[in-house]
Design an enzyme around this catalytic site. Sequence first.
Site, PDB file in Angstrom:
ATOM      1  N   HIS A 111       0.803  -1.225   0.000  1.00 13.91           N
ATOM      2  CA  HIS A 111       0.000   0.000   0.000  1.00 13.91           C
ATOM      3  C   HIS A 111       0.835   1.273   0.000  1.00 13.91           C
ATOM      4  O   HIS A 111       0.264   2.357   0.162  1.00 13.91           O
ATOM      5  CB  HIS A 111      -0.926   0.027   1.221  1.00 13.91           C
ATOM      6  N   LYS A 171      -8.660  13.711   4.453  1.00 16.68           N
ATOM      7  CA  LYS A 171      -7.794  12.535   4.464  1.00 16.68           C
ATOM      8  C   LYS A 171      -6.829  12.672   5.641  1.00 16.68           C
ATOM      9  O   LYS A 171      -6.744  13.739   6.258  1.00 16.68           O
ATOM     10  CB  LYS A 171      -7.036  12.363   3.148  1.00 16.68           C
ATOM     11  N   ARG A 172      -6.141  11.605   5.926  1.00 17.69           N
ATOM     12  CA  ARG A 172      -5.141  11.629   6.993  1.00 17.69           C
ATOM     13  C   ARG A 172      -4.180  12.792   6.766  1.00 17.69           C
ATOM     14  O   ARG A 172      -3.753  13.047   5.649  1.00 17.69           O
ATOM     15  CB  ARG A 172      -4.396  10.293   6.984  1.00 17.69           C
ATOM     16  N   LYS A 232       0.590  14.326   1.523  1.00 13.99           N
ATOM     17  CA  LYS A 232      -0.759  14.611   1.007  1.00 13.99           C
ATOM     18  C   LYS A 232      -0.968  16.104   0.775  1.00 13.99           C
ATOM     19  O   LYS A 232      -1.953  16.510   0.176  1.00 13.99           O
ATOM     20  CB  LYS A 232      -1.809  14.047   1.968  1.00 13.99           C
ATOM     21  N   THR A 280      -8.617   6.199  -2.059  1.00 15.31           N
ATOM     22  CA  THR A 280      -9.969   5.715  -2.351  1.00 15.31           C
ATOM     23  C   THR A 280     -11.003   6.828  -2.200  1.00 15.31           C
ATOM     24  O   THR A 280     -12.073   6.756  -2.801  1.00 15.31           O
ATOM     25  CB  THR A 280     -10.358   4.540  -1.435  1.00 15.31           C
ATOM     26  N   LYS A 334     -14.664   7.923  -4.290  1.00 20.03           N
ATOM     27  CA  LYS A 334     -15.964   8.251  -3.693  1.00 20.03           C
ATOM     28  C   LYS A 334     -16.453   9.616  -4.167  1.00 20.03           C
ATOM     29  O   LYS A 334     -17.640   9.798  -4.471  1.00 20.03           O
ATOM     30  CB  LYS A 334     -15.848   8.227  -2.162  1.00 20.03           C
TER      31      LYS A 334
END
Length: 990
Positions: free
Chosen positions: A431, A720-721, A726, A832, A836
């Site tokens: 991952h 998100k985290r 990110k 992911t 969505k």
Amino acid sequence: MAVSQFSCSGAMESLHYKSQSKLIDFGSRRSFSSRLLLARTLNLNPRTHRSRHRRSVLVTNVIKDPDVAQENTGSSFTPDAVSVASSIKYHAEFTPSFSPEKFELPKAYFATAQSVRDALIVNWNATNEYYEKLHVKQAYYLSMEFLQGRALLNAVGNLELAGAYAEALSKLGHKLETVADQEPDAALGNGGLGRLASCFLDSLATLNYPAWGYGLRYKYGLFKQRITKDGQEEVAEDWLELGNPWEIVRNDVSYHVKFYGNVATGSDGKRHWIGGEDIEAVAYDVPIPGYKTKTTINLRLWSTKAPSEDFDLYSFNSGEHTKACEALANAEKICYVLYPGDDSLEGKTLRLKQQYTLCSASLQDIVARFERRSGTNLNWEEFPEKVAVQMNDTHPTLCIPELIRILMDLKGLTWKEAWNITQRTVAYTNHTVLPEALEKWSLELMQKLLPRHVEIIELIDEELINTIVSEYGTEDCDLLEKKLKEMRILENVDLPATYAKLFVKPKESSVVLPTEKLEDSKKDVGAVDEEIAQKLEDSKKDVRAIDEEIEPEKKPIEEKDVGAIDEEIEPKKKPIEEKKKAPPKPPKLVRMANLCVVGGHAVNGVAEIHSEIVKDEVFNSFYKLWPKKFQNKTNGVTPRRWIRFCNPDLSNILTKWIGTEDWVLNTEKLAELRQFADDEDLQTQWRQAKRSNKLKVASFIKEKTGFSVNPDAMFDIQVKRIHEYKRQLMNILGIVYRYKKMKEMSASQRKAKFVPRVCMFGGKAFATYVQAKRIVKFITDVAETVNHDPSIGDLLKVIFVPDYNVSVAELLIPASELSQHISTAGMEASGTSNMKFAMNGCILIGTLDGANVEIREEVGADNFFLFGAEAHEIAGLRKERAEGKFVPDPRFEEVKEFVTSGVFGLYDYDDLIGSLEGNEGFGRADYFLVGKDFPSYIECQEKVDEAYRDQKKWTRMSILNTAGSSKFSSDRTIYEYAKDIWNINPVELQ
């Protein structure tokens, strides 16, 4: 040996099912009860095929009509609201968790959940009974996280009972949605890893694949996030405070899990792991229903405890209460917290205990089930033909040595047999490409905690060495040495003497690896028995003393901290030359990712670009050695939870324009929307649905933060985290730049230049990740300033949504219009949430990273806002920065200066902004290329504003995002896993 609740063999098991049949009609026998029974008719004929559009449900309300509970002849009817209301009232009275006087919301939730669980249990038991009888090959998905979200609405939706339950609760004075809001999110995960695992379970059940999930039952989860004036504050989750109506404890399913101790060879010639510390792992089962199918699979969660005899009653009565409870506390804390802090030796030890508990309990359970189903025809060579074990990331890596240990030490197989079976059984999903996330564990720690597993890992490492030597030969010693250093499982551990002599300058070996198979031991039997007795006596030392044998280390052990790990624990030798100080020895480590690749038969990435990076960079040498092992399985999300249930307004539109609800199971039908993308009626309905969802979010934001937002503004969301790669920092710097430019304009100018936006953030920063927590603090400081600036008003709002979780996502995603997926290219495996958002008609702004690449291909380049450097450029750009050749854009310098001017408060942002400065150094030099991509990012945001002004164009883009999202259903992903990796087939109950 513990026996599964779902077993069909044995006298006691027959008695259990016989007594159960008095409550639940399994087909031919009459059933009778004094209260409501909610059951679904079972026809266990594998040759018949069900229709996905017809329910087969038996509802028996004995009080109302006792004659209904009669022999099942195949007829069925849909439960009505009266029957459901009776069921809820029954549980409120006879399965009470609250006082009987009132039927308030918490009580209504528990009674409703228990009523729904009755319906699930029928199919749940039947599903597992069917698997037992057929002895089909079954997949087992092991994950440290399962981010389930709320279960009530998902369950009644999958059972097609939402209407009946809504009407029943209305008769009882409540709304279904209000009752569902009483359910806390299950605190069993944190981010995409756990949410993916939960989507997979939904798809496995919906597609009728025989499979179970295995995880840990965390009492306090990761943490509950609070936002204060100081930024993020962490408090323990309380999701189990009132109990969990969805789980069933299996007191008859528990396994011993061992730590510490010693290993010795017994009189039988086998290696025995003796002494040490033993805890019990107890099974808690959660039913996972499929959509429009009777198949209901199982998520088995392990909770840990110590046996009652470990409570030191003497110490307790002597006043030493803490000491008396020490063994119990040590066992229970294993399942207290997800990802406990690992800056201390105790934290590292606890994490390793968690991982081994998951692997050991799950493998013992799987092996026991295989033996039970095999009966008298037990053949271990058939184990991989009946069992597939999928490791979700490196956390369950210890499955590999644990399965070998069970097969060799407990079942009597040879090393060769056990190794062959394990390799054919286990597979690994990677991952991440981040080096720090490819786990490495201290060999010293693992030898203390899991001594038998280290022996097995040493054997695997030696097998790998032999393979590498055979592949590359011994003519080019430099190449061979390079490959061994890169590929070995044991890092910084000298080669066995057999192989060390191949090199001109062999290193002294401080760890002697076994060169003979364990089963060939020829020790004298009497001497061996004495050895075991002595070691067993030695192992009775208090575990605290064992812990003290490990010298405390000052830095974490996993790869993210390897550069700073202390020297080896061995005593230092005095240097020969006083003037020269010997360099510290590098730490001896176990590379878990390498063990996964070597020990399994398949390795898959989770997006096309990620899988290529895995093959070309992360595991390139392994790929060259075993190219057929490596696959891609692009992630997906379940369209049931992420469109059908969380966005009913959009779902109704899809069904109307496609002409069928089949899209919920066959998302390829979403592509039919393309032909209507310019239809004015569809566009009008589409915008109305979006605005309805935005109104709900506006109300939610007011409740949670106190800020009012304009539902007619663009809803721009990044959830998100919180992590530097990110790049939430780039997002908020872009907002700061936008705010600065607004302040420099007149009211009329800024209104003409900028589209009104509500910029939302959500996500948790790991408790010890200081830089991520600084980013949260910065976002909240910007929000406090901007949201209280009267000159800006509704033109710009910044919202940090506290305690982001699945339920919050189900609210935000349907309302989103722009979603940011802006990670540094090549660093996000897949993502992911991007899927969505696209499914719900949200337009993405992002880099060519992870699944963004495939989403852009599917929805069309014109319907995706692209910016930033590409993955193949990143290494060169970092090199350019290190050489001092990077020239920052003036706009980037401008925004940094504005931040440090004090406009957002008195907090010292030097460390945060400092990470973007300089050309080298830890925490410096803008490793994630925020400065490089910033100009491209803000220019892309200008294009977003321009597109949003043309609402017809924007709506068309939105429709085409939904129409192009069919590939990203987890049903497609699971089909590929089942076909290409697990080799399992659907099994339908009728």
